[in-house]
Design a protein around this motif. Structure first.
Motif, PDB file in Angstrom:
ATOM      1  N   LYS A  30      -7.796   9.700  38.569  1.00  0.00           N
ATOM      2  CA  LYS A  30      -6.847   9.637  39.588  1.00  0.00           C
ATOM      3  C   LYS A  30      -5.327   9.274  39.023  1.00  0.00           C
ATOM      4  O   LYS A  30      -4.905   8.352  39.448  1.00  0.00           O
ATOM      5  N   LEU A  31      -5.099   9.783  37.802  1.00  0.00           N
ATOM      6  CA  LEU A  31      -3.845   9.222  37.199  1.00  0.00           C
ATOM      7  C   LEU A  31      -2.606   9.766  37.998  1.00  0.00           C
ATOM      8  O   LEU A  31      -2.634  10.639  38.698  1.00  0.00           O
ATOM      9  N   LYS A  32      -1.815   8.953  37.852  1.00  0.00           N
ATOM     10  CA  LYS A  32      -0.290   9.118  38.516  1.00  0.00           C
ATOM     11  C   LYS A  32       0.724   8.752  37.335  1.00  0.00           C
ATOM     12  O   LYS A  32       1.441   7.809  37.382  1.00  0.00           O
ATOM     13  N   LEU A  33       1.003   9.684  36.397  1.00  0.00           N
ATOM     14  CA  LEU A  33       1.826   9.513  35.231  1.00  0.00           C
ATOM     15  C   LEU A  33       2.997  10.515  35.250  1.00  0.00           C
ATOM     16  O   LEU A  33       2.743  11.840  35.751  1.00  0.00           O
ATOM     17  N   ASP A  34       4.234  10.133  34.918  1.00  0.00           N
ATOM     18  CA  ASP A  34       5.417  10.759  35.012  1.00  0.00           C
ATOM     19  C   ASP A  34       5.870  11.251  33.703  1.00  0.00           C
ATOM     20  O   ASP A  34       6.478  10.078  33.014  1.00  0.00           O
ATOM     21  N   MET A  35       6.142  12.245  33.144  1.00  0.00           N
ATOM     22  CA  MET A  35       6.945  12.754  32.006  1.00  0.00           C
ATOM     23  C   MET A  35       7.855  13.697  32.445  1.00  0.00           C
ATOM     24  O   MET A  35       8.331  14.829  31.582  1.00  0.00           O
ATOM     25  N   SER A  36       8.414  13.550  33.550  1.00  0.00           N
ATOM     26  CA  SER A  36       9.216  14.855  34.241  1.00  0.00           C
ATOM     27  C   SER A  36      10.829  14.734  33.819  1.00  0.00           C
ATOM     28  O   SER A  36      11.533  15.521  33.697  1.00  0.00           O
ATOM     29  N   ARG A  37      11.111  13.693  33.413  1.00  0.00           N
ATOM     30  CA  ARG A  37      12.731  13.478  33.368  1.00  0.00           C
ATOM     31  C   ARG A  37      12.829  12.473  32.061  1.00  0.00           C
ATOM     32  O   ARG A  37      12.149  11.704  31.724  1.00  0.00           O
ATOM     33  N   GLY A  38      13.950  12.697  31.267  1.00  0.00           N
ATOM     34  CA  GLY A  38      14.322  11.757  30.153  1.00  0.00           C
ATOM     35  C   GLY A  38      14.878  10.633  30.540  1.00  0.00           C
ATOM     36  O   GLY A  38      16.158  10.481  30.408  1.00  0.00           O
ATOM     37  N   LYS A  39      14.323   9.790  31.203  1.00  0.00           N
ATOM     38  CA  LYS A  39      14.892   8.323  31.441  1.00  0.00           C
ATOM     39  C   LYS A  39      14.421   7.196  30.693  1.00  0.00           C
ATOM     40  O   LYS A  39      13.350   7.163  29.884  1.00  0.00           O
ATOM     41  N   PRO A  40      15.491   6.362  30.437  1.00  0.00           N
ATOM     42  CA  PRO A  40      14.926   5.222  29.597  1.00  0.00           C
ATOM     43  C   PRO A  40      13.844   4.244  30.361  1.00  0.00           C
ATOM     44  O   PRO A  40      13.755   4.435  31.567  1.00  0.00           O
ATOM     45  N   CYS A  41      13.182   3.674  29.441  1.00  0.00           N
ATOM     46  CA  CYS A  41      12.233   2.995  29.807  1.00  0.00           C
ATOM     47  C   CYS A  41      12.653   1.567  30.221  1.00  0.00           C
ATOM     48  O   CYS A  41      13.700   0.909  29.975  1.00  0.00           O
ATOM     49  N   THR A  42      12.086   0.556  30.886  1.00  0.00           N
ATOM     50  CA  THR A  42      12.337  -0.548  31.454  1.00  0.00           C
ATOM     51  C   THR A  42      12.812  -1.593  30.086  1.00  0.00           C
ATOM     52  O   THR A  42      13.914  -2.311  30.093  1.00  0.00           O
ATOM     53  N   GLU A  43      12.023  -1.434  28.993  1.00  0.00           N
ATOM     54  CA  GLU A  43      12.568  -2.132  27.850  1.00  0.00           C
ATOM     55  C   GLU A  43      13.888  -1.742  27.343  1.00  0.00           C
ATOM     56  O   GLU A  43      14.491  -2.635  26.675  1.00  0.00           O
ATOM     57  N   GLN A  44      14.096  -0.627  27.408  1.00  0.00           N
ATOM     58  CA  GLN A  44      15.606  -0.142  26.930  1.00  0.00           C
ATOM     59  C   GLN A  44      16.505  -0.697  28.125  1.00  0.00           C
ATOM     60  O   GLN A  44      17.487  -1.155  27.472  1.00  0.00           O
ATOM     61  N   LEU A  45      16.165  -0.570  29.407  1.00  0.00           N
ATOM     62  CA  LEU A  45      17.043  -1.127  30.223  1.00  0.00           C
ATOM     63  C   LEU A  45      17.507  -2.571  30.060  1.00  0.00           C
ATOM     64  O   LEU A  45      18.495  -3.173  30.119  1.00  0.00           O
ATOM     65  N   ASP A  46      16.382  -3.218  29.544  1.00  0.00           N
ATOM     66  CA  ASP A  46      16.391  -4.693  29.401  1.00  0.00           C
ATOM     67  C   ASP A  46      17.722  -5.198  28.128  1.00  0.00           C
ATOM     68  O   ASP A  46      17.984  -6.324  28.247  1.00  0.00           O
ATOM     69  N   LEU A  47      17.443  -4.147  27.161  1.00  0.00           N
ATOM     70  CA  LEU A  47      18.659  -4.374  26.246  1.00  0.00           C
ATOM     71  C   LEU A  47      20.020  -4.738  26.668  1.00  0.00           C
ATOM     72  O   LEU A  47      20.777  -5.191  26.109  1.00  0.00           O
ATOM     73  N   SER A  48      20.430  -4.067  27.934  1.00  0.00           N
ATOM     74  CA  SER A  48      21.737  -4.370  28.354  1.00  0.00           C
ATOM     75  C   SER A  48      21.838  -5.248  29.624  1.00  0.00           C
ATOM     76  O   SER A  48      23.004  -5.207  30.133  1.00  0.00           O
ATOM     77  N   ASN A  49      20.884  -6.207  29.768  1.00  0.00           N
ATOM     78  CA  ASN A  49      21.131  -7.174  30.972  1.00  0.00           C
ATOM     79  C   ASN A  49      22.071  -8.049  30.651  1.00  0.00           C
ATOM     80  O   ASN A  49      22.696  -8.308  31.701  1.00  0.00           O
ATOM     81  N   ASP A  50      22.802  -8.026  29.669  1.00  0.00           N
ATOM     82  CA  ASP A  50      23.943  -9.092  29.289  1.00  0.00           C
ATOM     83  C   ASP A  50      25.024  -8.191  30.043  1.00  0.00           C
ATOM     84  O   ASP A  50      26.434  -9.023  30.292  1.00  0.00           O
ATOM     85  N   LEU A  51      25.048  -7.061  30.228  1.00  0.00           N
ATOM     86  CA  LEU A  51      26.250  -6.339  31.131  1.00  0.00           C
ATOM     87  C   LEU A  51      26.406  -6.924  32.384  1.00  0.00           C
ATOM     88  O   LEU A  51      27.484  -6.963  32.800  1.00  0.00           O
ATOM     89  N   LEU A  52      25.323  -7.633  33.128  1.00  0.00           N
ATOM     90  CA  LEU A  52      25.455  -7.981  34.245  1.00  0.00           C
ATOM     91  C   LEU A  52      26.391  -9.279  34.391  1.00  0.00           C
ATOM     92  O   LEU A  52      26.792  -9.634  35.627  1.00  0.00           O
ATOM     93  N   ASP A  53      26.457  -9.994  33.348  1.00  0.00           N
ATOM     94  CA  ASP A  53      27.134 -11.205  33.521  1.00  0.00           C
ATOM     95  C   ASP A  53      28.090 -11.520  32.363  1.00  0.00           C
ATOM     96  O   ASP A  53      28.496 -12.798  31.953  1.00  0.00           O
ATOM     97  N   CYS A  54      28.487 -10.381  31.540  1.00  0.00           N
ATOM     98  CA  CYS A  54      29.326 -10.703  30.427  1.00  0.00           C
ATOM     99  C   CYS A  54      30.793 -10.988  30.777  1.00  0.00           C
ATOM    100  O   CYS A  54      31.583 -11.091  29.922  1.00  0.00           O
ATOM    101  N   LEU A  55      31.197 -10.486  32.100  1.00  0.00           N
ATOM    102  CA  LEU A  55      32.639 -11.052  32.719  1.00  0.00           C
ATOM    103  C   LEU A  55      32.467 -12.343  33.499  1.00  0.00           C
ATOM    104  O   LEU A  55      31.525 -12.396  34.209  1.00  0.00           O
ATOM    105  N   SER A  56      33.558 -13.196  33.093  1.00  0.00           N
ATOM    106  CA  SER A  56      33.488 -14.441  33.944  1.00  0.00           C
ATOM    107  C   SER A  56      34.474 -14.260  35.038  1.00  0.00           C
ATOM    108  O   SER A  56      34.841 -13.252  35.153  1.00  0.00           O
ATOM    109  N   LYS A  57      34.523 -15.191  35.979  1.00  0.00           N
ATOM    110  CA  LYS A  57      35.314 -14.908  37.334  1.00  0.00           C
ATOM    111  C   LYS A  57      36.646 -14.959  36.884  1.00  0.00           C
ATOM    112  O   LYS A  57      37.432 -14.491  37.745  1.00  0.00           O
TER     113      LYS A  57
END
Length: 429
Positions: A30-57
């Motif tokens: 009963k697999l539910k695996l998705d190879m349908s689109r070329g999306k970055p994985c979570t680990e790739q997205l994590d590489l850019s988490n500093d984008l969220l707070d790289c600007l100060s007020k």
């Protein structure tokens, strides 16, 4: 492995029975695996988490004092243009930095051509009896969808080992003024992984066209998405066009979608100054300006060319093992049988798998029935119709390695089952 056509009917039936048993085991999971689109994985997205707070007020101004919180800056902030000038092989004044999607910018460009015409157009394209667009295939389905949605006639162009078939292209564009452009993903092409040769780039730049307003849509989506330390080299299409006396022929697009957050990146276009000025005139009606805060955020996070290259090496460390796994399984299970072939890209996001003609749709359907979702067969061709029904686009980046391994083990079983079914039908006939 023994080539399938060299096997007796009894041997084929025995092999089919064993493969069918393995397939049934996958169904029972009963697999539910998705190879349908070329999306970055979570680990790739994590590489850019500093984008969220790289600007100060208090960090919201550019070097020239522009307040990025306010209206204005139609074509993007100067720092972003400077950061991506090398990326686009362009001068800052030849660049527009936009929102998050380069596909949106391409769509809008073609809409403007339809509504208003390009600078050299005798009339808006929508007023013409027919507008045609060349589609090197297998290619990017969303490109083809844009031109189909706008009512253009799509013409399939074959791919060769070094890019689209230039003999075919040159013959068509020289004879037919209704052909207004061509889609190109010139580096690590989606899905073949091909990088256009210097000869192909030069021929695209130099070829005579019956349409004075012919345009090349140069979607350099994977310009820095290398999987090796010896990346493919792509000739500068803008310089080639300028040298050929066709400086206005090409629009070059790129984005940061797969550098950091696809939903919150920045897109960009470069072209001749006359083309850019024409674009800005129309964009000025559409918007008062892009998200400059996001542009400044990217400048702070990526910093410079070295910063982008270092960031992309981290991406490669994550996804290269996935590409290696896919190729290893394909070679181990299908190599030598002459029932499939596949690409070996040096970058990008996809592997192109070709089955025997007439098998791709059945393979995709069989995989789906066992819980693995693939890009629909035919999606890589205009109108979703692969004339040989053989191409399947594989997207290794998103699933975890363990799930990718399961998906590929099932896929190669499906390829073999469908191939044997076809061979037994041929023998019976």
């Amino acid at each position: 492995m023994i080539e399938m056509k060299a096997m007796s009917t009894t041997a084929l039936q025995e092999k089919y029975s064993l493969l069918a048993q393995s397939y049934e085991k996958f169904q029972n999971q009963k697999l539910k695996l998705d190879m349908s689109r070329g999306k970055p994985c979570t680990e790739q997205l994590d590489l850019s988490n500093d984008l969220l707070d790289c600007l100060s007020k208090t960090d919201y101004k550019t070097a020239n004092g522009t307040d990025c919180r306010n209206y204005g800056g139609l074509d993007g902030i100067a720092e972003a243009k400077e950061l991506f000038a090398w990326f686009l092989e362009a001068k800052p004044q030849e660049i527009i930095i936009g929102g998050s999607s380069s596909l949106t910018m391409m769509h809008d460009l073609l809409c403007r051509a339809m509504l208003h015409g390009l600078p050299e157009s005798e009339a808006p394209w929508s007023k013409l009896p027919t507008v045609k667009f060349l589609c090197p295939s297998p290619g990017y389905d969303r490109h083809f969808a844009v031109t189909e949605h706008l009512g253009m006639e799509l013409i399939t162009i074959n791919y060769l080992e070094d890019g689209p078939d230039m003999d075919q292209i040159e013959k068509l564009v020289a004879a037919d003024p209704a052909i207004k452009g061509i889609w190109c993903v010139p580096k690590y092409s989606n899905p073949t992984g091909i990088t256009y040769s210097d000869a192909v780039v030069k021929r695209l730049a130099n070829m005579p066209t019956a349409a004075s307003d012919f345009r090349i849509i140069w979607d350099n989506a994977y310009v820095v998405h290398h999987l090796t330390d010896t990346p493919d080299q792509l000739l500068d299409i803008r310089k080639a066009c300028e040298a050929a006396g066709h400086g206005d022929r090409v629009f070059v697009f790129a984005s940061t979608s797969k550098l950091n957050f696809p939903s919150a990146g920045i897109a960009m276009v470069s072209s001749s100054e006359s083309n850019i000025n024409w674009l800005k005139k129309h964009i000025n009606i559409q918007t008062i300006g892009p998200d400059k805060i996001n542009q400044l955020r990217h400048v702070r996070f990526l910093k410079d060319q070295a910063g982008i290259e270092a960031h992309m090496r981290k991406h490669a460390e994550i996804i290269k093992p996935k590409f290696d796994l896919v190729r290893d399984i394909l070679e181990a299970e299908l190599g030598g049988q002459h029932i499939a072939s596949w690409s070996n890209p040096q970058g990008g996001y996809f592997i192109s798998l070709d089955t025997l003609p007439g098998c791709a749709r059945k393979v995709v359907a069989k995989a789906a029935a066992a819980g693995v979702l693939l890009t629909p067969a035919g999606a890589t061709f205009p109108y979703g119709k692969d004339p040989e029904d053989k191409n399947i686009r594989l997207s290794p980046t998103f699933p975890p390695l363990s799930e990718l391994k399961q998906a590929m083990e099932l896929l190669v079983i499906c390829v073999q089952l469908v191939s044997i079914e076809q061979e037994l039908a041929r023998i019976a006939a």
